[in-house]
Design a protein around this motif. Structure first.
Motif, PDB file in Angstrom:
ATOM      1  N   ASP A 106       5.104   4.751  -8.175  1.00 21.60           N
ATOM      2  CA  ASP A 106       6.435   3.714  -8.121  1.00 21.60           C
ATOM      3  C   ASP A 106       6.212   2.682  -8.542  1.00 21.60           C
ATOM      4  O   ASP A 106       7.329   1.858  -8.876  1.00 21.60           O
ATOM      5  CB  ASP A 106       7.100   3.730  -6.710  1.00 21.60           C
ATOM      6  N   THR A 107       4.984   2.413  -8.987  1.00 19.73           N
ATOM      7  CA  THR A 107       4.708   1.099  -9.650  1.00 19.73           C
ATOM      8  C   THR A 107       5.416   0.874 -11.009  1.00 19.73           C
ATOM      9  O   THR A 107       5.446   1.482 -11.842  1.00 19.73           O
ATOM     10  CB  THR A 107       2.952   0.920  -9.862  1.00 19.73           C
ATOM     11  N   GLN A 136       0.862  -1.298   0.134  1.00 23.65           N
ATOM     12  CA  GLN A 136       0.171  -0.038   0.055  1.00 23.65           C
ATOM     13  C   GLN A 136       0.734   1.174   0.024  1.00 23.65           C
ATOM     14  O   GLN A 136       1.819   1.290   0.381  1.00 23.65           O
ATOM     15  CB  GLN A 136      -0.838  -0.061   1.318  1.00 23.65           C
ATOM     16  N   ALA A 137       0.371   2.341  -0.305  1.00 27.20           N
ATOM     17  CA  ALA A 137       0.991   3.612  -0.474  1.00 27.20           C
ATOM     18  C   ALA A 137       1.476   3.950   0.992  1.00 27.20           C
ATOM     19  O   ALA A 137       0.888   3.729   1.954  1.00 27.20           O
ATOM     20  CB  ALA A 137       0.026   4.971  -0.904  1.00 27.20           C
ATOM     21  N   LEU A 144       6.431   4.398  -0.296  1.00 26.42           N
ATOM     22  CA  LEU A 144       6.158   4.333  -1.570  1.00 26.42           C
ATOM     23  C   LEU A 144       4.950   4.710  -1.898  1.00 26.42           C
ATOM     24  O   LEU A 144       3.901   5.152  -1.231  1.00 26.42           O
ATOM     25  CB  LEU A 144       6.095   2.638  -1.784  1.00 26.42           C
ATOM     26  N   LYS A 145       4.937   5.170  -3.383  1.00 20.14           N
ATOM     27  CA  LYS A 145       3.720   5.925  -4.090  1.00 20.14           C
ATOM     28  C   LYS A 145       3.075   5.134  -5.281  1.00 20.14           C
ATOM     29  O   LYS A 145       3.995   4.332  -5.646  1.00 20.14           O
ATOM     30  CB  LYS A 145       4.191   7.427  -4.654  1.00 20.14           C
ATOM     31  N   VAL A 147       2.268  -0.538  -6.020  1.00 19.34           N
ATOM     32  CA  VAL A 147       1.798   0.307  -5.022  1.00 19.34           C
ATOM     33  C   VAL A 147       0.490   0.828  -5.115  1.00 19.34           C
ATOM     34  O   VAL A 147       0.225   1.244  -6.106  1.00 19.34           O
ATOM     35  CB  VAL A 147       2.939   1.473  -4.819  1.00 19.34           C
TER      36      VAL A 147
END
Length: 126
Positions: A90-91, A13-14, A86-87, A124
């Motif tokens: 960033d995936t 998750q974010a 992580l955002k 993410v």
């Protein structure tokens, strides 16, 4: 050329964290600049982080600076990418890469890296 195998990807998750690992074969790992790149669907592969062969210098893309940390343990032939905060953006598929020139200067240019791993997916969710 050096063989590289990434691990540690997954779904998070974010705001969460993941640590990617890249294991290299061969006895020359400690002499190579190592890097991490990523590629999102429909986009070019982009630089994320790089580390000098000694580990004394690190370089980051502006988009990950302050959130990601690259490190290496030459005795284990392994380079890591610690990813925090992580955002969703960033995936991507994350690739480990080696610059196949011993004791070369560090670089952020994709074309300077000659060996690549198979990639590991990082997703993410928001």
């Amino acid at each position: 050329q050096v063989q590289l195998v990434e691990s540690g990807g997954g779904m998070v998750q974010a705001g969460g964290s993941l640590r990617l690992s890249c294991a290299a074969d061969g006895r020359t790992f400690s002499t190579y600049v190592m890097g991490w790149f990523r590629q999102a669907p429909g986009k070019e592969r982009e630089f994320v982080a790089a580390i000098s062969w000694s580990g004394g210098s690190t370089y980051y893309a502006d988009s990950v600076k302050g959130r990601f940390t690259i490190s290496r343990v030459n005795a284990k032939n392994t380079v890591y990418l610690q990813m925090n905060s992580l955002k969703p953006e960033d995936t991507a598929v994350y690739y480990c890469a080696a610059r196949n020139r011993q004791f070369a200067t560090a670089t952020t240019e994709r074309t300077d890296f000659g060996s690549w791993g198979q990639g590991t997916q990082v997703t993410v969710s928001s």
